[in-house]
Design a protein around this motif. Sequence first.
Motif, PDB file in Angstrom:
ATOM      1  N   SER A  79       0.794  -1.222   0.000  1.00  0.00           N
ATOM      2  CA  SER A  79       0.000   0.000   0.000  1.00  0.00           C
ATOM      3  C   SER A  79       0.831   1.279   0.000  1.00  0.00           C
ATOM      4  N   GLU A  80       2.092   1.212   0.427  1.00  0.00           N
ATOM      5  CA  GLU A  80       2.853   2.444   0.639  1.00  0.00           C
ATOM      6  C   GLU A  80       4.080   2.603  -0.255  1.00  0.00           C
ATOM      7  N   ILE A  81       4.554   1.498  -0.868  1.00  0.00           N
ATOM      8  CA  ILE A  81       5.851   1.546  -1.543  1.00  0.00           C
ATOM      9  C   ILE A  81       5.748   0.964  -2.952  1.00  0.00           C
ATOM     10  N   GLY A  82       6.291   1.680  -3.919  1.00  0.00           N
ATOM     11  CA  GLY A  82       6.388   1.180  -5.284  1.00  0.00           C
ATOM     12  C   GLY A  82       7.837   0.915  -5.634  1.00  0.00           C
ATOM     13  N   PHE A  83       8.078  -0.103  -6.458  1.00  0.00           N
ATOM     14  CA  PHE A  83       9.441  -0.518  -6.800  1.00  0.00           C
ATOM     15  C   PHE A  83       9.657  -0.448  -8.309  1.00  0.00           C
ATOM     16  N   VAL A  84      10.793   0.135  -8.704  1.00  0.00           N
ATOM     17  CA  VAL A  84      11.206   0.174 -10.106  1.00  0.00           C
ATOM     18  C   VAL A  84      12.595  -0.442 -10.188  1.00  0.00           C
ATOM     19  N   PHE A  85      12.771  -1.403 -11.102  1.00  0.00           N
ATOM     20  CA  PHE A  85      14.019  -2.149 -11.182  1.00  0.00           C
ATOM     21  C   PHE A  85      14.757  -1.864 -12.482  1.00  0.00           C
ATOM     22  N   GLN A  86      16.055  -2.091 -12.471  1.00  0.00           N
ATOM     23  CA  GLN A  86      16.889  -1.881 -13.648  1.00  0.00           C
ATOM     24  C   GLN A  86      16.433  -2.743 -14.822  1.00  0.00           C
ATOM     25  N   ASP A  87      16.010  -3.975 -14.537  1.00  0.00           N
ATOM     26  CA  ASP A  87      15.644  -4.916 -15.595  1.00  0.00           C
ATOM     27  C   ASP A  87      14.146  -4.953 -15.881  1.00  0.00           C
ATOM     28  N   PHE A  88      13.409  -3.957 -15.409  1.00  0.00           N
ATOM     29  CA  PHE A  88      11.996  -3.744 -15.710  1.00  0.00           C
ATOM     30  C   PHE A  88      11.059  -4.764 -15.045  1.00  0.00           C
ATOM     31  N   HIS A  89      11.377  -6.069 -15.172  1.00  0.00           N
ATOM     32  CA  HIS A  89      10.567  -7.135 -14.558  1.00  0.00           C
ATOM     33  C   HIS A  89       9.113  -7.091 -15.029  1.00  0.00           C
ATOM     34  N   LEU A  90       8.923  -6.925 -16.328  1.00  0.00           N
ATOM     35  CA  LEU A  90       7.586  -6.994 -16.908  1.00  0.00           C
ATOM     36  C   LEU A  90       7.303  -8.417 -17.364  1.00  0.00           C
ATOM     37  N   LEU A  91       6.036  -8.819 -17.305  1.00  0.00           N
ATOM     38  CA  LEU A  91       5.655 -10.146 -17.791  1.00  0.00           C
ATOM     39  C   LEU A  91       5.451 -10.085 -19.302  1.00  0.00           C
ATOM     40  N   PRO A  92       6.169 -10.920 -20.052  1.00  0.00           N
ATOM     41  CA  PRO A  92       6.188 -10.778 -21.514  1.00  0.00           C
ATOM     42  C   PRO A  92       4.852 -11.071 -22.196  1.00  0.00           C
ATOM     43  N   MET A  93       3.998 -11.876 -21.551  1.00  0.00           N
ATOM     44  CA  MET A  93       2.742 -12.240 -22.212  1.00  0.00           C
ATOM     45  C   MET A  93       1.621 -11.228 -21.968  1.00  0.00           C
ATOM     46  N   LEU A  94       1.877 -10.227 -21.118  1.00  0.00           N
ATOM     47  CA  LEU A  94       0.857  -9.241 -20.780  1.00  0.00           C
ATOM     48  C   LEU A  94       1.073  -7.948 -21.556  1.00  0.00           C
ATOM     49  N   THR A  95      -0.004  -7.225 -21.808  1.00  0.00           N
ATOM     50  CA  THR A  95       0.100  -5.921 -22.441  1.00  0.00           C
ATOM     51  C   THR A  95       0.627  -4.905 -21.429  1.00  0.00           C
ATOM     52  N   ALA A  96       0.945  -3.717 -21.917  1.00  0.00           N
ATOM     53  CA  ALA A  96       1.406  -2.652 -21.032  1.00  0.00           C
ATOM     54  C   ALA A  96       0.370  -2.375 -19.940  1.00  0.00           C
ATOM     55  N   THR A  97      -0.891  -2.276 -20.328  1.00  0.00           N
ATOM     56  CA  THR A  97      -1.952  -2.008 -19.353  1.00  0.00           C
ATOM     57  C   THR A  97      -2.051  -3.128 -18.334  1.00  0.00           C
ATOM     58  N   GLU A  98      -1.996  -4.363 -18.786  1.00  0.00           N
ATOM     59  CA  GLU A  98      -2.094  -5.503 -17.870  1.00  0.00           C
ATOM     60  C   GLU A  98      -0.905  -5.570 -16.920  1.00  0.00           C
ATOM     61  N   ASN A  99       0.285  -5.217 -17.424  1.00  0.00           N
ATOM     62  CA  ASN A  99       1.453  -5.188 -16.550  1.00  0.00           C
ATOM     63  C   ASN A  99       1.295  -4.137 -15.456  1.00  0.00           C
ATOM     64  N   VAL A 100       0.750  -2.986 -15.807  1.00  0.00           N
ATOM     65  CA  VAL A 100       0.535  -1.931 -14.818  1.00  0.00           C
ATOM     66  C   VAL A 100      -0.511  -2.357 -13.792  1.00  0.00           C
ATOM     67  N   GLU A 101      -1.539  -3.048 -14.259  1.00  0.00           N
ATOM     68  CA  GLU A 101      -2.609  -3.499 -13.358  1.00  0.00           C
ATOM     69  C   GLU A 101      -2.178  -4.646 -12.455  1.00  0.00           C
ATOM     70  N   LEU A 102      -1.090  -5.321 -12.801  1.00  0.00           N
ATOM     71  CA  LEU A 102      -0.726  -6.576 -12.149  1.00  0.00           C
ATOM     72  C   LEU A 102      -0.729  -6.525 -10.619  1.00  0.00           C
ATOM     73  N   PRO A 103      -0.164  -5.503  -9.969  1.00  0.00           N
ATOM     74  CA  PRO A 103      -0.153  -5.511  -8.502  1.00  0.00           C
ATOM     75  C   PRO A 103      -1.544  -5.490  -7.861  1.00  0.00           C
ATOM     76  N   THR A 104      -2.576  -5.154  -8.641  1.00  0.00           N
ATOM     77  CA  THR A 104      -3.934  -5.067  -8.072  1.00  0.00           C
ATOM     78  C   THR A 104      -4.831  -6.209  -8.536  1.00  0.00           C
ATOM     79  N   MET A 105      -4.298  -7.134  -9.331  1.00  0.00           N
ATOM     80  CA  MET A 105      -5.154  -8.155  -9.943  1.00  0.00           C
ATOM     81  C   MET A 105      -5.835  -9.061  -8.923  1.00  0.00           C
ATOM     82  N   TRP A 106      -5.210  -9.206  -7.736  1.00  0.00           N
ATOM     83  CA  TRP A 106      -5.807 -10.087  -6.735  1.00  0.00           C
ATOM     84  C   TRP A 106      -6.631  -9.318  -5.705  1.00  0.00           C
TER      85      TRP A 106
END
Length: 220
Positions: free
Chosen positions: A85-112
């Motif tokens: 709820s309080e902290i966001g993380f940005v990494f050097q290697d991005f850590h995006l899921l390749p099968m998801l769209t940009a929007t889905e990757n952004v939504e990922l932390p809230t999907m559950w």
Amino acid sequence: MSVIALNDVVKRYQTGHETVEALKDVDFRAERGEMVTITGPSGSGKSTLLNMIGLLDTPTEGHIRLDGRDVTDFTEDELTEERRSEIGFVFQDFHLLPMLTATENVELPTMWDTSVDRHDRAVDLLHRVGLGDRLDHRPDQLSGGQRQRVAIARALINEPDILLADEPTGNLDQDTGRTILEELTRLKEDENIAIVSVTHDEQMVGYADRVVQLIDGEIQ
């Protein structure tokens, strides 16, 4: 009141028969609306300090306060909730899921979290970082700078008070890195968040409101 404050933090690790003191009586703070950059040579304790700020590790001694609340002795479940709820993380290697769209990757932390609908915020964040025309693109259809922008938008989806960036320009050329730093500068003001970065990039130092140098586990 500082959004995050470390007071007299010591971190020791046991390696075989040897005790390594990674952090030594560290005092650190960050305020909303400022960018703090942590620099120092390899092995100086930068990653350990970032893990403390991000509540990914706990100190051997000292205290960590988040919005004035002492979270040092929180349980792992409580720390997980604070991070979510309080902290966001940005990494050097991005850590995006390749099968998801940009929007889905952004939504990922809230999907559950079925109690919120973050789709509109995800779309808004992608527009704000200049990717309004890339909403349905997968990571392999984006440049390195665009992927880092998706990662920044994802880190902001839960409306955190702190954004932690680990070498956010490390995999980018200088011009793209400058664009990302300009984006972070604008976002810290628009979102009124504290940005704490670890970097070897001298260019990033120029964008910081404050630079903290760490050498052998001590702030200079």
